[in-house]
Structure formats: structure tokens, C-alpha cells
Design an enzyme around this catalytic site. Structure first.
Site, PDB file in Angstrom:
ATOM      1  N   ARG A  83       0.152  16.133  21.618  1.00 55.91           N
ATOM      2  CA  ARG A  83      -0.338  15.686  22.913  1.00 55.91           C
ATOM      3  C   ARG A  83       0.173  14.273  23.167  1.00 55.91           C
ATOM      4  O   ARG A  83      -0.095  13.363  22.368  1.00 55.91           O
ATOM      5  CB  ARG A  83      -1.875  15.707  22.918  1.00 55.91           C
ATOM      6  CG  ARG A  83      -2.510  15.041  24.113  1.00 55.91           C
ATOM      7  CD  ARG A  83      -4.043  15.102  24.060  1.00 55.91           C
ATOM      8  NE  ARG A  83      -4.583  14.440  25.238  1.00 55.91           N
ATOM      9  CZ  ARG A  83      -5.357  13.347  25.226  1.00 55.91           C
ATOM     10  NH1 ARG A  83      -5.752  12.809  24.087  1.00 55.91           N
ATOM     11  NH2 ARG A  83      -5.759  12.798  26.348  1.00 55.91           N
ATOM     12  N   HIS A 131      -2.821   8.489  31.203  1.00 58.55           N
ATOM     13  CA  HIS A 131      -3.531   7.837  30.097  1.00 58.55           C
ATOM     14  C   HIS A 131      -3.479   6.327  30.353  1.00 58.55           C
ATOM     15  O   HIS A 131      -2.954   5.556  29.576  1.00 58.55           O
ATOM     16  CB  HIS A 131      -2.923   8.235  28.754  1.00 58.55           C
ATOM     17  CG  HIS A 131      -3.854   8.075  27.577  1.00 58.55           C
ATOM     18  ND1 HIS A 131      -4.101   9.081  26.677  1.00 58.55           N
ATOM     19  CD2 HIS A 131      -4.584   7.012  27.162  1.00 58.55           C
ATOM     20  CE1 HIS A 131      -4.943   8.651  25.745  1.00 58.55           C
ATOM     21  NE2 HIS A 131      -5.244   7.393  26.011  1.00 58.55           N
ATOM     22  N   GLU A 176      -9.978  10.579  29.675  1.00 58.04           N
ATOM     23  CA  GLU A 176     -11.155   9.711  29.647  1.00 58.04           C
ATOM     24  C   GLU A 176     -11.361   8.887  30.910  1.00 58.04           C
ATOM     25  O   GLU A 176     -11.301   7.642  30.867  1.00 58.04           O
ATOM     26  CB  GLU A 176     -11.101   8.771  28.436  1.00 58.04           C
ATOM     27  CG  GLU A 176     -11.044   9.485  27.109  1.00 58.04           C
ATOM     28  CD  GLU A 176     -11.270   8.557  25.916  1.00 58.04           C
ATOM     29  OE1 GLU A 176     -11.325   7.331  26.109  1.00 58.04           O
ATOM     30  OE2 GLU A 176     -11.399   9.067  24.790  1.00 58.04           O
ATOM     31  N   ASN A 304     -12.929  14.335  23.697  1.00 56.01           N
ATOM     32  CA  ASN A 304     -12.623  13.290  22.722  1.00 56.01           C
ATOM     33  C   ASN A 304     -13.926  12.820  22.115  1.00 56.01           C
ATOM     34  O   ASN A 304     -14.870  12.475  22.838  1.00 56.01           O
ATOM     35  CB  ASN A 304     -11.935  12.099  23.395  1.00 56.01           C
ATOM     36  CG  ASN A 304     -10.568  12.459  23.952  1.00 56.01           C
ATOM     37  OD1 ASN A 304     -10.075  13.587  23.777  1.00 56.01           O
ATOM     38  ND2 ASN A 304      -9.945  11.514  24.638  1.00 56.01           N
ATOM     39  N   TYR A 306     -15.607  10.338  18.949  1.00 56.22           N
ATOM     40  CA  TYR A 306     -15.441   9.380  17.856  1.00 56.22           C
ATOM     41  C   TYR A 306     -16.756   9.051  17.148  1.00 56.22           C
ATOM     42  O   TYR A 306     -16.786   8.884  15.939  1.00 56.22           O
ATOM     43  CB  TYR A 306     -14.811   8.075  18.376  1.00 56.22           C
ATOM     44  CG  TYR A 306     -13.365   8.242  18.785  1.00 56.22           C
ATOM     45  CD1 TYR A 306     -12.347   8.107  17.843  1.00 56.22           C
ATOM     46  CD2 TYR A 306     -13.018   8.559  20.084  1.00 56.22           C
ATOM     47  CE1 TYR A 306     -11.019   8.291  18.189  1.00 56.22           C
ATOM     48  CE2 TYR A 306     -11.684   8.751  20.447  1.00 56.22           C
ATOM     49  CZ  TYR A 306     -10.693   8.613  19.490  1.00 56.22           C
ATOM     50  OH  TYR A 306      -9.380   8.795  19.837  1.00 56.22           O
ATOM     51  N   GLU A 381      -9.021  14.469  21.064  1.00 61.21           N
ATOM     52  CA  GLU A 381      -8.920  13.266  20.230  1.00 61.21           C
ATOM     53  C   GLU A 381     -10.083  13.217  19.267  1.00 61.21           C
ATOM     54  O   GLU A 381     -11.217  13.485  19.642  1.00 61.21           O
ATOM     55  CB  GLU A 381      -8.962  11.961  21.053  1.00 61.21           C
ATOM     56  CG  GLU A 381      -7.707  11.627  21.784  1.00 61.21           C
ATOM     57  CD  GLU A 381      -7.815  10.323  22.586  1.00 61.21           C
ATOM     58  OE1 GLU A 381      -8.576   9.415  22.196  1.00 61.21           O
ATOM     59  OE2 GLU A 381      -7.131  10.232  23.615  1.00 61.21           O
TER      60      GLU A 381
HETATM   61  C1  PNW Z   1      -9.737   6.463  23.435  1.00 57.28           C
HETATM   62  N1  PNW Z   1     -14.986   2.904  24.138  1.00 57.28           N
HETATM   63  O1  PNW Z   1     -10.101   5.231  23.948  1.00 57.28           O
HETATM   64  C2  PNW Z   1      -8.369   6.637  24.036  1.00 57.28           C
HETATM   65  O2  PNW Z   1      -8.144   7.867  24.669  1.00 57.28           O
HETATM   66  C3  PNW Z   1      -7.261   6.237  23.131  1.00 57.28           C
HETATM   67  O3  PNW Z   1      -6.168   5.806  23.919  1.00 57.28           O
HETATM   68  C4  PNW Z   1      -7.749   5.171  22.167  1.00 57.28           C
HETATM   69  O4  PNW Z   1      -6.710   4.613  21.423  1.00 57.28           O
HETATM   70  C5  PNW Z   1      -8.781   5.831  21.275  1.00 57.28           C
HETATM   71  O5  PNW Z   1      -9.826   6.406  22.048  1.00 57.28           O
HETATM   72  C6  PNW Z   1      -9.388   4.888  20.254  1.00 57.28           C
HETATM   73  O6  PNW Z   1     -10.089   3.846  20.880  1.00 57.28           O
HETATM   74  C7  PNW Z   1     -11.355   4.721  23.948  1.00 57.28           C
HETATM   75  O7  PNW Z   1     -15.007   1.636  24.162  1.00 57.28           O
HETATM   76  C8  PNW Z   1     -11.432   3.341  24.066  1.00 57.28           C
HETATM   77  O8  PNW Z   1     -16.032   3.578  24.188  1.00 57.28           O
HETATM   78  C9  PNW Z   1     -12.634   2.743  24.136  1.00 57.28           C
HETATM   79  C10 PNW Z   1     -13.778   3.527  24.087  1.00 57.28           C
HETATM   80  C11 PNW Z   1     -13.718   4.903  23.975  1.00 57.28           C
HETATM   81  C12 PNW Z   1     -12.483   5.498  23.902  1.00 57.28           C
END
Ligand code: PNW
Length: 476
Positions: A83, A131, A176, A304, A306, A381
Site C-alpha cells: 500500500r 495521504h 485517516e 488503522n 495503533y 496500518e
Molecule cells: C498514521 N495521532 O498517522 C498515518 O497514517 C501514518 O502516516 C503515520 O506514520 C502512522 O499512523 C504512525 O503515526 C497518525 O496523533 C498520526 O493520533 C498521528 C495520530 C494517528 C495516526
């Protein structure tokens, strides 16, 4: 090779897609080459004080010149899909609010070569159209607060789908929009760095509209391609079962999840979010017909994930905790959430300060499966930043990243067992890269990048991931 213990391995469904993900501004560099014009991230990163240590994407991973080497690396790892995102300022560098302008053959050519290289390596390309690198000229005309940005995006999507669609099975319209709208226009920690809550909510709608217009463009220009939208949805977890914490969770869920899911899946905006934000905006940017455009059927929802989002009610009696990585030293991305806080968790965290809790992944995927029955889901992601640990032989021993991946892959597996139709997983990220406001200080790659020499070295996590892919299973 089968061993006794591999009977305990978690096997994934046949045909499960194993990928990794990147984004144009984070890896390409070559910002002044190939006819590219500036994006909002060029402007932002070149503004002192915006990005850690003044880092910019000027060179990044130099992927623009090294993409053949990078595809060869993907092939060695055994990826079945990749991707990546297309930089809008490479495709139509002269775009203005009024007109898309001419298509730049060098821009199309770069991505066309990349697609061919991937196909030759047996890797299925998935393209993200946006993006975050909005052409600066569009920001100068209001950016995502302006309806014309959504209209031009629909036209840009048609250009890309017409040029590459015959070779690209999956287009993801936006990555996002939560980040684009709230980090870009409310907290200002991402480009364009504005702090205006009304602007952020208008950006939410125009991003949703841009998705709908682009989806229609892709259907027209490349009927055989599938259409997805990638959201960073949250598993919102109230700290206690008190009424007040439930109310805090409702607010965060509305702004992060439902304000994006409801228009796409149900053709409406959540009434409670509109009521909560009535003092900020009257939502008059939503015009008749918009929700029909936005709610056109999706083929795939990209998710996505995390970290979990823990919330509680805040009262003035105690200092507010800013543990979500958003609240300290700048405006909040959380609109009309003055009485919500994100309590600090005394748990394991990644280098981003994000709590590690794979349960959120399972819960989130199961929720989507419940609320959008039958809709195919891909994890577009998931991954973690950790500081490098290099051993005597020069190997990057990233055991903490391997642990993170193991537990989150097990969580995806659990969701599939529970009935969530998850068909693929894209690890963020293939390469260490420009981590937005953190610059190069945070490393998400399973492949290490030496920014002085551009030498790529697979970390232990890359070898682990290659094993997973080879066996279509998480080894026990
Ligand atoms: C995502 N937050 O970004 C993006 O899709 C990627 O480009 C990035 O590198 C990756 O996650 C890791 O950060 C985010 O602050 C950036 O909540 C910030 C946040 C969430 C996602």
C-alpha cells in the site's frame, strides 16, 4: 517446514493478503523533481518550530530514486501486497481551486513504473489517493474548509484511476481523514497547522465529500478496481462504568468514529455530534445531495489501529491529564470536549508514548463487523515505533516490535475467529521514514534506513514478518 509446535500456530485464512504500507511524503523525497509542486507538508515542515529538529521530507528515504531496490526488498520479504500513496502535486501540479490543470506525464510515469515493478515482483499494488500532501495552491484557497477542494479531488481521482486502474485492484480514497481534519485544522500539529474548530468540522465534511466524489470517479474510470476508505478508528474505553465516563466516551466516539462511519455507512451525520458542536458550527456546509454521494457503497473498509483510547470525565478539581499525545502545549483536537480527559496509563508504551493493548484491535474489528455486516475489512496500518537496538554484529534486534506485531496479529486472528471479515493486513511501515511532526526521530520501519547513506537493513522484525507470510500463520 512443519514441526510439532506448529500445530499451535495461528493459521490465517487462505488468500489472506500480507502487506506493508507507506505514504508519498514520508518516503519519496525528490520534492522538486518530476514537475512536482509544493504540498502543505513542504510548507509546514519548512516553517521553523513545526517539526522536531527542523526535519523535512526533502530527501526522506529517497524512494523516488530507489523504488526498484525497495520493491526488491518487498519481494525478498514475501509481501503479497503493498500500500503506497500517490502525491497529488506530482499528478496535477498546476491545480487551483477552479481547475485541475494539466496532467503531468512525469508524475503518472513515476507511479506507473512503480506499479509495473510491483506486478513484475508478484506484489499487488494498493493505492491511497490522499495521504495528506495537499497541493499548497488548494490550501491557499481554503484547503479542506473549501468545497472546491473536494471537487478537484474527485477529478484528480478520475485521472489516477484512468491511468493506473487497469493494473491496480484496490484504490483507497483517503487515509485517516480524522488526522487531516483535527490535527490539521483544530490542534494544528499537522499541516496546514491551523487552530480553528469550525474549520476542522468543515474539513471533516469536505473530506467525507471528497471520498464520495472520488469513489464515483474510480467506479467510472476503472470499473474493475475496488474502492476503500481508510479510517483511524478508535476503541474508546471509559475508565469506569460511571454515567459521566460513558458520556465522555460517547463524545470521543462521535468525533473519532461515527462522524466518519455514519455518513459513509448510513448516509447521515450523528445527531449527537451535531448537537454537541452546535456552538462551533451550524453544519451548513452540508448541502442537499452530499450524503447520497458520500454513502455510495464501499468494497472495503480500511482500518488503522495503533493504540486504545481511554477516556474519563474531567472536573476542574484536578489537573487535566494529556496522555493521548494531543493535548500538551497546543490546542486540542477534541472539539467540544472540555470535560473529557485522556488519563495517563501506567502500562507499556511504544516510542510514541502510545499504550500497547492489542485487545483494542479485536474489539474494534468486531464492532465494525457488527455495525456493517458483510463489509470486507482490511487492516491498512498497524505497527509500532521503537528506538533501535543494534547488537555487536550490527543487527537491529527489535524484540519489542516483534512482540507488538505478534500480539496484534493474534488480535486480528481472534477477530476473524469471532466473525470479522478481515482479508488483509498492512504493516506500518516497510521503511523508517518521515514521521510527520516527529520527523526522523521516530522509527516505525521493519527495515532500518541510515539517513546518511540511505542504506536499508532489514531488522529482526522484517525476518519475523517474512516467516509469518511464508507460513500464512503466526508461529507459536
Ligand atoms: C498514521 N495521532 O498517522 C498515518 O497514517 C501514518 O502516516 C503515520 O506514520 C502512522 O499512523 C504512525 O503515526 C497518525 O496523533 C498520526 O493520533 C498521528 C495520530 C494517528 C495516526
Amino acid at each position: 517446514t512443519q514441526t510439532a509446535s506448529s500445530t499451535d500456530a495461528l493459521q490465517f485464512p487462505a488468500g489472506f493478503l500480507w502487506g506493508s504500507a507507506t505514504a508519498s511524503y514520508q518516503i519519496e523525497g525528490a520534492v522538486n523533481e518530476g514537475g512536482r509542486t509544493p504540498s502543505i507538508w513542504d510548507t509546514f515542515s519548512h516553517t521553523p518550530g513545526r517539526v522536531e529538529r527542523g526535519d523535512t521530507g526533502d530527501v526522506a528515504d529517497d524512494h523516488y530514486h530507489r523504488f526498484r531496490e525497495d520493491v526488491a526488498m518487498m519481494k525478498r520479504l514475501g509481501l503479497t501486497t503493498y500500500r503506497f500513496s500517490v502525491a497529488w502535486p506530482r499528478i496535477t501540479p498546476q491545480v487551483t481551486a477552479d481547475s485541475l490543470g494539466p496532467v503531468n506525464p512525469e508524475g503518472i510515469g513515476f507511479y506507473s513504473d512503480l506499479v509495473d515493478e510491483l506486478l513484475a515482483a508478484g506484489i499487488s499494488p494498493s493505492i491511497t489517493l490522499y495521504h495528506w500532501d495537499l497541493p499548497q495552491a488548494l490550501e491557499d484557497a481554503g484547503g479542506w474548509t473549501s468545497r472546491t477542494t473536494a471537487e478537484r479531488f474527485g477529478e484528480y481521482a478520475e485521472v489516477v484511476a484512468a491511468a493506473l486502474g487497469d493494473r491496480v485492484p484496490l484504490f483507497i480514497t483517503l487515509n485517516e481523514p480524522w488526522c487531516s481534519a483535527y490535527l490539521g485544522y483544530a490542534s494544528g500539529v499537522h499541516a496546514p497547522g491551523r487552530t480553528d474548530d469550525a474549520a476542522a468540522l468543515s474539513a471533516v465534511h469536505h473530506l467525507n465529500l471528497a471520498h464520495g466524489l472520488a469513489a464515483a470517479s474510480i467506479r467510472r474510470a476503472s470499473p474493475s478496481s475496488r474502492v476503500a476508505l481508510t479510517l483511524n478508528l478508535a476503541w474508546v474505553c471509559p475508565e469506569t462504568d460511571s454515567q459521566q465516563d460513558a458520556e465522555a466516551a460517547r463524545r470521543v466516539d462521535g468525533l473519532q468514529n461515527r462522524v466518519f462511519l455514519d455518513p459513509v455507512l448510513r448516509g447521515s451525520y450523528p445527531a449527537d455530534v451535531q448537537a454537541d458542536t452546535a456552538a462551533v458550527t451550524d453544519w451548513s456546509f452540508v448541502q442537499p445531495g452530499d450524503l447520497e454521494i458520500i454513502s455510495a457503497p464501499l468494497d472495503v473498509l480500511g482500518v488503522n489501529y495503533y493504540s486504545p483510547t481511554r477516556v474519563r470525565h474531567w472536573t476542574r478539581e484536578r489537573p487535566k491529564e494529556h496522555a493521548d499525545g494531543h493535548g500538551e502545549g497546543h490546542a486540542s483536537p477534541w472539539i467540544a470536549c472540555e470535560d473529557v480527559e485522556f488519563p495517563f496509563q501506567h502500562d507499556r508504551k511504544t516510542d510514541m508514548g502510545w499504550s500497547i493493548d492489542p485487545r483494542g484491535m479485536t474489539e474494534l474489528l468486531l464492532r465494525i463487523a457488527r455495525e456493517a455486516p458483510g463489509l470486507e475489512i482490511m487492516v491498512t496500518e498497524n505497527g509500532a515505533a521503537f528506538p533501535d537496538v543494534v547488537n555487536e554484529e550490527g543487527r537491529v534486534v527489535d524484540t519489542d516490535r516483534i512482540d507488538y506485531l505478534k500480539s496484534h496479529l493474534a488480535a486480528v486472528h481472534e477477530a476473524i475467529e469471532g466473525g470479522a471479515p478481515v482479508t488483509g493486513y498492512y504493516l506500518w511501515s516497510l521503511l523508517d521514514n518521515f514521521e510527520w511532526a516527529w520527523g526522523y526521530a521516530k522509527r516505525f520501519g521493519i527495515v532500518h534506513v541510515d539517513y546518511d547513506t540511505q542504506v536499508r537493513t532489514p531488522k529482526d522484525s522484517a525476518l519475523f514478518y517474512a516467516d509469518v507470510i511464508r507460513g500464512n500463520a503466526l508461529p507459536s
